[in-house]
Design a protein around this motif. Structure first.
Motif, PDB file in Angstrom:
ATOM      1  N   SER A   1      37.674  -9.622  14.405  1.00  0.00           N
ATOM      2  CA  SER A   1      38.181  -8.317  14.109  1.00  0.00           C
ATOM      3  C   SER A   1      39.658  -8.060  14.393  1.00  0.00           C
ATOM      4  CB  SER A   1      37.379  -7.322  14.917  1.00  0.00           C
ATOM      5  OG  SER A   1      35.934  -7.371  14.631  1.00  0.00           O
TER       6      SER A   1
ATOM      7  N   TYR B   1      43.159  -8.950   8.255  1.00  0.00           N
ATOM      8  CA  TYR B   1      43.143  -8.257   7.135  1.00  0.00           C
ATOM      9  C   TYR B   1      44.178  -7.460   6.516  1.00  0.00           C
ATOM     10  CZ  TYR B   1      38.114  -9.041   8.964  1.00  0.00           C
ATOM     11  OH  TYR B   1      37.072  -9.666   9.246  1.00  0.00           O
TER      12      TYR B   1
ATOM     13  N   TYR C   1      39.355  -8.157   3.036  1.00  0.00           N
ATOM     14  CA  TYR C   1      38.784  -6.786   3.081  1.00  0.00           C
ATOM     15  C   TYR C   1      37.711  -7.217   4.276  1.00  0.00           C
ATOM     16  CZ  TYR C   1      41.002  -5.678  -1.516  1.00  0.00           C
ATOM     17  OH  TYR C   1      41.914  -5.498  -2.058  1.00  0.00           O
ATOM     18  N   PRO C   2      37.815  -6.211   5.251  1.00  0.00           N
ATOM     19  CA  PRO C   2      36.788  -6.243   6.284  1.00  0.00           C
ATOM     20  C   PRO C   2      35.596  -5.883   5.880  1.00  0.00           C
ATOM     21  CG  PRO C   2      38.251  -4.525   6.489  1.00  0.00           C
ATOM     22  CD  PRO C   2      38.758  -5.311   5.563  1.00  0.00           C
ATOM     23  N   LYS C   3      34.389  -6.272   6.722  1.00  0.00           N
ATOM     24  CA  LYS C   3      33.100  -5.567   6.302  1.00  0.00           C
ATOM     25  C   LYS C   3      32.738  -4.629   7.137  1.00  0.00           C
ATOM     26  CE  LYS C   3      30.982 -10.427   5.628  1.00  0.00           C
ATOM     27  NZ  LYS C   3      30.009 -11.464   6.255  1.00  0.00           N
ATOM     28  N   ASP C   4      33.692  -4.248   8.119  1.00  0.00           N
ATOM     29  CA  ASP C   4      33.720  -2.903   8.943  1.00  0.00           C
ATOM     30  C   ASP C   4      34.876  -2.411   9.167  1.00  0.00           C
ATOM     31  OD1 ASP C   4      31.886  -1.016  10.381  1.00  0.00           O
ATOM     32  OD2 ASP C   4      32.100  -2.278  12.254  1.00  0.00           O
TER      33      ASP C   4
ATOM     34  N   ASN D   1      33.919  -8.306  12.409  1.00  0.00           N
ATOM     35  CA  ASN D   1      34.621  -8.469  11.094  1.00  0.00           C
ATOM     36  C   ASN D   1      35.040  -7.399  10.434  1.00  0.00           C
ATOM     37  OD1 ASN D   1      33.380 -11.333  10.429  1.00  0.00           O
ATOM     38  ND2 ASN D   1      31.682 -10.557  11.041  1.00  0.00           N
ATOM     39  N   GLY D   2      35.714  -6.584  11.205  1.00  0.00           N
ATOM     40  CA  GLY D   2      36.424  -5.346  11.013  1.00  0.00           C
ATOM     41  C   GLY D   2      37.659  -5.016  11.396  1.00  0.00           C
TER      42      GLY D   2
END
Length: 269
Positions: free
Chosen positions: A211, A34, A126-129, A179-180
């Motif tokens: 991640s 990311y 863009y990460p979800k977390d 996913n962060g």
């Protein structure tokens, strides 16, 4: 350490290329991250302590500091600026300066630098977390959660009701959802060697779930994580090094190989 063998007369572009590695391979790996890099725009006033930090001086000469692996370690001696840079990256990405996720808004004392104002973060998605873990202010983070959260996403138990080490691992295993993008400042501060290995397992599971981690650390155990790159910050710049080339490994190995000899040297009359 001269892992990069940067020439005195090399251009900024040359130095950046040495850090970035072969372009095609770099781009392939970085596409999974990311945060693919950072660059310094402008320079703090000479009166600011930031202007004298080796890491800040060196960033000024780079087009970009690239992050090529899913885990990047910032290592180096105290005072080189690794935690200052990590904090600036976190704040530039929208995280609370004292720790937490992007929606944390508490502040007990404004102690972070203005370096984030000079940073541009280069992103491929863009990460979800996401979460920013600061060892030195985790107590404040735990208090904020007690007052503003049901703790359901955090394991259901107050971090204040757990040991320091248990609370760190509980945060990672319960709150980090994959996913962060996770930024950790000296997570080893609360962890035993065995728990550090547990942390590495948790990191690897999260990496497999798309991640990315950026971690400032002094731990020679944590640095062994195989899917990581190590950026060592010294008085001469930022150097991409192998694990066995870090001062942390060399000194720890030298001590453990012959502790009696090292103690005699340290406490000789």
């Amino acid at each position: 350490l001269k892992a990069m063998n940067l020439e005195e007369g090399a251009t900024a572009k040359d130095r950046n290329a040495q850090i970035g590695g072969h372009k095609a391979e770099s781009e392939r790996i970085r596409a999974t991250n990311y945060l693919t890099g950072i660059r310094l725009n402008g320079f703090p006033e000479q009166s600011s302590y930031l202007a004298n930090l080796p890491v800040v001086k060196y960033l000024q000469s780079l087009e970009e500091l690239a992050f090529e692996k899913p885990v990047t370690f910032f290592v180096g001696e105290n005072g080189t600026g690794k935690s200052t840079l990590l904090e600036a990256i976190a704040v530039a990405l929208g995280f609370n300066p004292e720790g937490g996720s992007r929606d944390f808004s508490f502040s007990t004392k404004s102690s972070h630098s203005v370096l984030h104002q000079y940073l541009t973060t280069i992103k491929s998605g863009y990460p979800k977390d996401g979460f920013f873990l600061r060892a030195e202010s985790f107590y404040n983070t735990a208090t904020y959660l007690d007052e503003h959260s049901t703790l359901l996403r955090y394991g259901g138990v107050s971090f204040h009701a757990q040991s320091h080490g248990e609370s760190f691992l509980s945060l990672v295993t319960n709150r980090f959802e994959g996913n962060g993008l996770y930024i950790l400042d000296e997570p080893e501060a609360a962890l035993s060697p065995q728990r550090l290995m547990s942390l590495m397992i948790a990191i690897d599971e999260l990496v497999e779930e798309n991640s990315q981690f950026v971690i400032a650390t002094h731990s020679p155990i944590l640095m062994t994580y195989p899917k990581a790159e190590i950026l060592e910050m010294t008085d001469t710049g930022i150097h991409k090094v192998k694990y066995s080339e870090t001062e942390h490994y060399k000194i720890t190995k030298q001590f453990l190989d012959d502790p009696e000899r090292m103690l005699r040297y340290l406490f000789r009359d």
